[in-house]
Motif scaffolding. Sequence first.
Motif, PDB file in Angstrom:
ATOM      1  N   TRP A   1      62.554  56.274   0.440  1.00 31.01           N
ATOM      2  CA  TRP A   1      62.807  57.647   0.948  1.00 31.01           C
ATOM      3  C   TRP A   1      63.251  58.511  -0.286  1.00 31.01           C
ATOM      4  CZ3 TRP A   1      66.434  61.529   1.441  1.00 31.01           C
ATOM      5  CH2 TRP A   1      66.029  62.401   2.440  1.00 31.01           C
ATOM      6  N   LEU A   2      64.118  57.934  -1.080  1.00 33.98           N
ATOM      7  CA  LEU A   2      64.729  58.550  -2.239  1.00 33.98           C
ATOM      8  C   LEU A   2      64.560  58.241  -3.474  1.00 33.98           C
ATOM      9  CD1 LEU A   2      66.585  61.144  -2.936  1.00 33.98           C
ATOM     10  CD2 LEU A   2      68.487  59.639  -2.423  1.00 33.98           C
TER      11      LEU A   2
ATOM     12  N   ARG B   1      66.627  64.405 -11.977  1.00 34.18           N
ATOM     13  CA  ARG B   1      65.457  64.590 -11.329  1.00 34.18           C
ATOM     14  C   ARG B   1      65.180  63.546 -10.091  1.00 34.18           C
ATOM     15  NH1 ARG B   1      60.160  65.776 -12.158  1.00 34.18           N
ATOM     16  NH2 ARG B   1      58.695  64.138 -11.925  1.00 34.18           N
ATOM     17  N   TYR B   2      64.696  64.007  -9.208  1.00 35.50           N
ATOM     18  CA  TYR B   2      64.619  63.180  -7.935  1.00 35.50           C
ATOM     19  C   TYR B   2      63.351  63.507  -7.028  1.00 35.50           C
ATOM     20  CZ  TYR B   2      65.944  67.942  -5.772  1.00 35.50           C
ATOM     21  OH  TYR B   2      66.003  69.248  -5.597  1.00 35.50           O
ATOM     22  N   TYR B   3      63.113  62.311  -6.156  1.00 39.07           N
ATOM     23  CA  TYR B   3      61.875  62.540  -5.401  1.00 39.07           C
ATOM     24  C   TYR B   3      62.389  62.169  -3.903  1.00 39.07           C
ATOM     25  CZ  TYR B   3      57.923  60.429  -2.927  1.00 39.07           C
ATOM     26  OH  TYR B   3      56.691  60.156  -1.991  1.00 39.07           O
ATOM     27  N   LEU B   4      61.962  63.023  -2.933  1.00 37.12           N
ATOM     28  CA  LEU B   4      62.007  63.059  -1.525  1.00 37.12           C
ATOM     29  C   LEU B   4      60.883  62.864  -0.830  1.00 37.12           C
ATOM     30  CD1 LEU B   4      64.336  66.222  -1.289  1.00 37.12           C
ATOM     31  CD2 LEU B   4      64.915  64.049  -1.397  1.00 37.12           C
TER      32      LEU B   4
ATOM     33  N   PHE C   1      74.674  62.705  -5.658  1.00 34.87           N
ATOM     34  CA  PHE C   1      73.505  63.309  -5.062  1.00 34.87           C
ATOM     35  C   PHE C   1      73.638  62.795  -3.389  1.00 34.87           C
ATOM     36  CE2 PHE C   1      69.180  63.572  -3.746  1.00 34.87           C
ATOM     37  CZ  PHE C   1      68.488  64.465  -4.337  1.00 34.87           C
ATOM     38  N   ARG C   2      73.355  63.675  -2.700  1.00 35.16           N
ATOM     39  CA  ARG C   2      73.273  63.574  -1.211  1.00 35.16           C
ATOM     40  C   ARG C   2      72.325  64.248  -0.643  1.00 35.16           C
ATOM     41  NH1 ARG C   2      75.848  65.299   3.611  1.00 35.16           N
ATOM     42  NH2 ARG C   2      76.626  67.400   2.503  1.00 35.16           N
ATOM     43  N   ALA C   3      71.225  63.572   0.090  1.00 33.58           N
ATOM     44  CA  ALA C   3      70.274  63.994   0.872  1.00 33.58           C
ATOM     45  C   ALA C   3      70.484  63.816   2.342  1.00 33.58           C
ATOM     46  CB  ALA C   3      68.754  63.445   0.458  1.00 33.58           C
TER      47      ALA C   3
ATOM     48  N   ARG D   1      70.714  61.182   9.435  1.00 31.36           N
ATOM     49  CA  ARG D   1      70.426  60.159   8.327  1.00 31.36           C
ATOM     50  C   ARG D   1      70.946  60.829   7.245  1.00 31.36           C
ATOM     51  NH1 ARG D   1      64.633  57.936   8.458  1.00 31.36           N
ATOM     52  NH2 ARG D   1      65.610  56.460   6.781  1.00 31.36           N
ATOM     53  N   GLU D   2      71.759  59.977   6.244  1.00 28.60           N
ATOM     54  CA  GLU D   2      72.158  60.479   5.115  1.00 28.60           C
ATOM     55  C   GLU D   2      71.593  59.499   4.128  1.00 28.60           C
ATOM     56  OE1 GLU D   2      75.780  63.079   4.597  1.00 28.60           O
ATOM     57  OE2 GLU D   2      76.500  61.190   3.857  1.00 28.60           O
ATOM     58  N   PHE D   3      71.632  60.196   2.704  1.00 24.41           N
ATOM     59  CA  PHE D   3      71.374  58.981   1.527  1.00 24.41           C
ATOM     60  C   PHE D   3      72.199  59.709   0.499  1.00 24.41           C
ATOM     61  CE2 PHE D   3      67.681  58.593   4.071  1.00 24.41           C
ATOM     62  CZ  PHE D   3      67.401  57.457   3.996  1.00 24.41           C
TER      63      PHE D   3
END
Length: 540
Positions: free
Chosen positions: A449-450, A466-469, A518-520, A526-528
């Motif tokens: 997911w992340l 840099r991040y991927y969702l 970093f928090r998504a 749901r939290e990453f």
Amino acid sequence: MRMPRRLLLLALLVLVPVARAQQRSDVVERPVRIQTPALKKEGGHTVWEARSDTLPGPFTGIILRGTTRPGATLRGWIRLGDRDDWHELTILRQQRSAIFWAGYRSDSLLHAPFFRVRFEGEGAGVLQIIEAGTFNHLDDSLQGALKWHIVPGRPSGHIRAPHLIRRSEWGARPFIGTPTPQPYYDYETFHHTAGFAPRTYEEGIQEVRNIQQFHQDVRGWSDIGYHFLLDLEGRIYQGRPFADESIPFDQGPPLVIGAHVGGHNTGNIGVAIMGCFHPPEGSHCIDQLTPAARDSLVLLLAYLIDTYGIDPLHILGHREWPSASTACPGDNNMALLPAIREEVAELLKRGTTRPAELVAEVSVDADGVVRLRWNVVTLRNASRLAIVRQAGVRADTIYQTTELASGEFADVTAPASAQLVYQFVVFSDTGYPFVLAEDTVQLPHYADWLRVAVFPSPFVEEARLRYYLRTTAWVEADLFDVLGRPVRRLIRGYVTSGWHGVSFALRGAATGMYYVRFRASLIGNREFVRVIPVVYVGGL
């Protein structure tokens, strides 16, 4: 003479009037108008017959160019005046094109007030005569030529020779007689063949053979009239033989006199693009010069100028010769010729010798970062290196350096794109760019997911998160020092799926370890969370 008896499928036979003052191709010397044709019934057959206007003086041959339905069979006959016998025409079809050529030639001068012509065929449909005229191949002399005085070219190496498909490769017939070498080189003349426009290698070979057959068998020339021919994919074919066929093209073989501009063949190199490029003639003549053919044409013209010492201003379209009464090389090509001359001049200034040689590699690592590496093998007159990234229609220069050595670079700003193209561009010391390497990568769609990364670490001026969702999420990102004190807010807000990034700097901060938190969050609680260390070494 009795005409052959067979069932004809000539649904309709019409005439396109022939221009009185201008022919369309390179093989007619004196245009002749054809009067309105008649359809006749002979022995149950339909025959198309027409009469010409008064013929302009003695001649050795007659040529007609027309169109019928592609693939149709066709036969034709010609009669000089009303007392002559009917003579069968030599007819050449041009592959899948509707265009056909028909001709009759004698080995001695002919005198006739007019001629009559007849055609019949199966599946011909509409038959149109586009062009007709006479010629005298006995006048195709070599005035001004210094026989057997061979003048080779002198390649400088500044312009590389394009690949040339030699006569032995396309199966040329032998030259009739002995070719006469060019005594000097003054001009390049651009033509179109006013026929079929081949695209494949097989089509190109067949069309060059067809042109040679027509020039030798009908027009009465010793060989194909042009020195070089091009297809629409940019392949270049040798036309006339070289004065010494053992010399490779890239060594400047001596050329022979061609047959492509009446009265101006000595010192003149003929270059023809195969196809029909003159829309006023009709829907069968609307070919366009492709980018590949244009690039090859520019390179060929520049190489010939550089090798044979021709003035760059002496590139002419056939119709630009004062004595020429022709539409050749067609309106579509003439509209491009000024720009082509400029491109040739620019190439002559720039040259084709690459200012450096390098080996490049582009890859995507496990964190989705595009990494570029290059190894400089040879340096000549290079001044700087630039890396250009193309994503869709957008192109960005992402890296530049004047230190021309091997190196590597991480493209942490690469956008989420189906395909990314990277070009390694080296500029010469005169400022001209050369693309030395190109590679294509695609950022992956990850199953997890992340993904989050911070580059570079350690850093001096600026780092990038840099991040991927995998799906849209609420994103928060903050920078903390080693004691957990907040330093900078980086992200707050909803972010769509795919790759994203943000850059940050720490000017004025102390050197040391920092952390990016970093928090998504997704709908449904749901939290990453990821915490990434990063080292700053540009502080006080």
